[in-house]
Design an enzyme around this catalytic site. Structure first.
Site, PDB file in Angstrom:
ATOM      1  N   SER A 167       0.888  -1.162   0.140  1.00 61.79           N
ATOM      2  CA  SER A 167      -0.056  -0.119  -0.077  1.00 61.79           C
ATOM      3  C   SER A 167       0.988   1.094  -0.072  1.00 61.79           C
ATOM      4  O   SER A 167       1.896   1.227  -0.846  1.00 61.79           O
ATOM      5  CB  SER A 167      -1.122  -0.155   1.358  1.00 61.79           C
ATOM      6  OG  SER A 167      -2.018   0.816   1.115  1.00 61.79           O
ATOM      7  N   ARG A 223     -13.181   5.493   7.927  1.00 62.47           N
ATOM      8  CA  ARG A 223     -12.369   4.066   8.095  1.00 62.47           C
ATOM      9  C   ARG A 223     -13.563   3.127   7.516  1.00 62.47           C
ATOM     10  O   ARG A 223     -12.919   2.266   6.889  1.00 62.47           O
ATOM     11  CB  ARG A 223     -12.007   4.031   9.482  1.00 62.47           C
ATOM     12  CG  ARG A 223     -11.415   2.755   9.697  1.00 62.47           C
ATOM     13  CD  ARG A 223      -9.971   2.406   9.200  1.00 62.47           C
ATOM     14  NE  ARG A 223      -9.535   1.172   9.580  1.00 62.47           N
ATOM     15  CZ  ARG A 223      -8.102   0.694   9.217  1.00 62.47           C
ATOM     16  NH1 ARG A 223      -7.455   1.736   8.437  1.00 62.47           N
ATOM     17  NH2 ARG A 223      -7.695  -0.315   9.480  1.00 62.47           N
ATOM     18  N   ASP A 245      -8.238  -7.143  -5.157  1.00 67.93           N
ATOM     19  CA  ASP A 245      -8.044  -5.868  -4.907  1.00 67.93           C
ATOM     20  C   ASP A 245      -8.566  -4.844  -5.812  1.00 67.93           C
ATOM     21  O   ASP A 245      -8.188  -4.806  -6.975  1.00 67.93           O
ATOM     22  CB  ASP A 245      -6.358  -5.584  -4.662  1.00 67.93           C
ATOM     23  CG  ASP A 245      -6.229  -4.145  -3.973  1.00 67.93           C
ATOM     24  OD1 ASP A 245      -6.825  -3.406  -3.944  1.00 67.93           O
ATOM     25  OD2 ASP A 245      -4.888  -3.985  -3.627  1.00 67.93           O
ATOM     26  N   HIS A 248      -7.335  -5.580  -1.088  1.00 68.62           N
ATOM     27  CA  HIS A 248      -5.997  -4.938  -0.708  1.00 68.62           C
ATOM     28  C   HIS A 248      -5.366  -5.281   0.591  1.00 68.62           C
ATOM     29  O   HIS A 248      -4.151  -5.293   0.669  1.00 68.62           O
ATOM     30  CB  HIS A 248      -6.467  -3.400  -0.680  1.00 68.62           C
ATOM     31  CG  HIS A 248      -5.346  -2.620  -0.726  1.00 68.62           C
ATOM     32  ND1 HIS A 248      -4.233  -2.369  -1.603  1.00 68.62           N
ATOM     33  CD2 HIS A 248      -4.932  -1.552   0.345  1.00 68.62           C
ATOM     34  CE1 HIS A 248      -3.357  -1.487  -1.314  1.00 68.62           C
ATOM     35  NE2 HIS A 248      -3.691  -1.263   0.012  1.00 68.62           N
ATOM     36  N   ASP A 249      -6.314  -5.693   1.627  1.00 67.38           N
ATOM     37  CA  ASP A 249      -5.747  -5.850   2.927  1.00 67.38           C
ATOM     38  C   ASP A 249      -5.126  -7.249   2.999  1.00 67.38           C
ATOM     39  O   ASP A 249      -4.588  -7.820   4.013  1.00 67.38           O
ATOM     40  CB  ASP A 249      -7.009  -5.976   3.867  1.00 67.38           C
ATOM     41  CG  ASP A 249      -6.893  -5.058   4.938  1.00 67.38           C
ATOM     42  OD1 ASP A 249      -6.090  -4.214   4.666  1.00 67.38           O
ATOM     43  OD2 ASP A 249      -7.857  -5.286   5.832  1.00 67.38           O
TER      44      ASP A 249
END
Lengths: 385, 385
Positions: free
Chosen positions: A159, A227, A333, A366-367
């Site tokens: 990232s 968030r 992602d 993405h995580d």
């Protein structure tokens, strides 16, 4: 350690062996000018060292953190380290020295919006200047100078951390031997749009006060909403479907009953689906460990990432790189789609750089670099990387 | 009309010929009980009729609107109508009678949160009860009863309108001959999550006041942010990339300069990318035509859509349908992914219903039914539909 393998496998995330050998601050001397035109007077970098530099100081690995990470690499990416009884680690503190540096703009020890602006004597807050990834990398290079580290064995990150790793290769070609950049390319329009809406959520909070909020009453609901939206972009629709589908919130709320609205803001939590409860929880949790102004600053930094900007061509920019580069895309992602990363890898290769693209198959979005470290490590350990 | 074809092709979106033959209100007699347990006393349905019912009243087409639509079908879906000089219309007012009904919960004439609650004498506001798509369809059936329409020639709609079209077939099997439902299936976890965050954005607005905001000062910024996020879900990453990529905002803002944050909330609009400017604009525009409490009510109604809920199986629910059903998915729709719609079509077929699935190829995402009506019409006019 004295732990048997089977015990070590159950060890907490940060075994004692992964405590930093040094943690401290480095203050940049004088005015630090910024790419976007501003400047930071004598900014501080908070950093941590794991293991020790060897005599030649050529065993240093820089692990750059993502949006909400810190200098304490072993706290947020412990599996990267070779540990007794656990297979698959990449960095061995017997031989490697790992350096973690909190980025400028953050709230974990380095100068950021929550720091005092020496020019005014009050917190930077919303006056904190716009930083580019290049500014962050330049600040890191000054720290390396002070530590007598001329060249990195490896720059690795995911990232925003991956942005730094790649910019290291472009800005300081002679100072980095190998680059691993995970899950990044210049952000596309959808990602830019969703980051923007996260910032607007923070600024909508009644406690926002133009960024001059009191540290005792920060815009918690705004940061929480930002968030929660970010978590949507960090995960994938497939993962959410698998985990939550259309299930009601696990606390027993019934999305099919009643007239109560489903806001946490009003305290009327009735009627949420499970995914909504999860997102709210993720948002609220984030407040205990992050600052809203830092969130604004770093997401803007993320938006500006484009290693080619300012050069006449991709070939000119990427052609500077001397390191061997590995770019890793994550199949699910959608914030940094693997196709974008593959395209960037092709540009880097076309510039004559030794660059390969590998794709991590994961439903975690993405995580995945945090959620499935073992799969990532397997991908990193394929020979010829 | 007297217009030559070439002139008609340049006519405004609603030519005079597409004015409704009737527009008015229908009040449901007595207490209207709701699926979720609440009730609406004597709610009003605002509706519009285009063309005329024939003597047998078997030429009526119900066109159901999506979240922000109204009874005035020709205003938001004009291309559906056969018009002089324009190819491709589906509904011919020479022979068809088109009925548009504003849904309960909306703010275009039917009873919604902005209506006075007869029980209290004040606006429903946040007390407006949770409605299901079935409630909306049942209210529409009562209106049809009052108009002497026993059976619909066609029930058609997209998004929430498509949910209604399909529920018509399940709830009133004998009352609908053909169903066209575009871009819908029960919402998946990602869609549920993003709808939830839109509601939280509204409730975060300092003017929200628990839903008891003044009509003169509604939570504009919250609704704007909700709409901007919704627009992301209605479009596609590919379309955004094509339109905006990483371009700076067209007004001349520079995302790479300065320290100003990019909030419209604070009036500091500096530094946006083009996609951010677009999203802000879409959000602001929405305020002039929609109410925040209606937005909350209708998105919750959308969330609850699941024709199988309450039945023992998909076969039991869908097996009720007597109409021929066409489900249309949109290739780039990530709010209602085409795979979900295809799966629902398979369930409906497996229940013994004549059901076919067709897919619209478009980069416009969920919005394609409005953005590319000609492509949709071509798909609808393939024989054997």
């Amino acid at each position: 350690m004295g732990l048997q393998p089977e015990t070590a496998a159950c060890a907490p995330e940060t075994p004692i062996s992964l405590a930093p050998t040094f943690e401290g601050d480095f203050v940049i001397d004088g005015i630090f000018p910024l790419e976007a035109g501003g400047a930071l007077p004598a900014p501080t970098l908070h950093y941590a060292v794991y293991g020790k530099p060897n005599a030649a100081r050529d065993n240093v690995v820089l692990v750059s953190h993502a949006l909400s990470g810190s200098a304490l690499v072993a706290e947020w990416w412990p599996r990267l380290f070779v540990q007794p009884g656990i297979l698959g680690g990449l960095l061995d503190l017997e031989t490697d020295c790992v350096l973690g540096i909190n980025i400028l703009g953050s709230c974990y020890g380095s100068t950021g919006p929550g720091s005092v602006n020496p020019a005014t004597g009050r917190l930077y807050g919303p006056d904190f200047p716009l930083l580019g990834i290049r500014d962050i990398v330049r600040s890191q290079a000054l720290l390396l100078d002070s530590l007598g580290i001329r060249r990195l064995k490896l720059a690795i990150g995911a990232s925003i951390g991956g942005m730094q790793a790649l910019e290291w290769g472009v800005l300081y070609p002679e100072r980095v031997e190998r680059i691993v950049s995970i899950g990044v390319a210049p952000l596309g329009a959808m990602g830019l749009g969703l980051n923007h809406l996260q910032r607007r959520a923070i600024e909508l909070d009644p406690l926002w006060n133009g960024g001059r909020y009191s540290p005792d009453s920060p815009p918690r609901q705004g940061l929480s909403l930002a968030r929660a939206l970010a978590v949507c972009t960090y995960k994938s629709a497939g993962l959410f479907e698998e985990r939550f589908a259309r299930k009601p919130d696990r606390s027993g709320e019934d999305p099919f009953a009643g007239s109560r609205n489903d806001s946490v803001a009003t305290g009327l939590n009735g009627g949420r689906f499970d995914v909504a409860g999860y997102l709210d929880h993720q948002g609220e949790r984030f407040n205990s460990r992050f600052d809203a102004n830092s969130y604004l600053a770093i997401t803007r930094t993320m938006d500006t990432f484009d290693p080619v900007r300012g050069y006449t061509s991709a070939t000119e920019a990427y052609g500077r790189i001397q390191a061997a580069v590995t770019l890793i895309g994550i199949s699910s992602d959608w914030l940094f789609p693997p196709a974008d990363i593959r395209a960037m890898a092709a540009q880097i290769s076309a510039a004559g750089v030794r660059c390969e693209y590998r794709e991590m198959q994961s439903s975690h979005g993405h995580d995945a670099f945090l959620a499935e470290p073992d799969a990532l490590l397997r991908l990193l350990q394929i020979p010829d990387l």
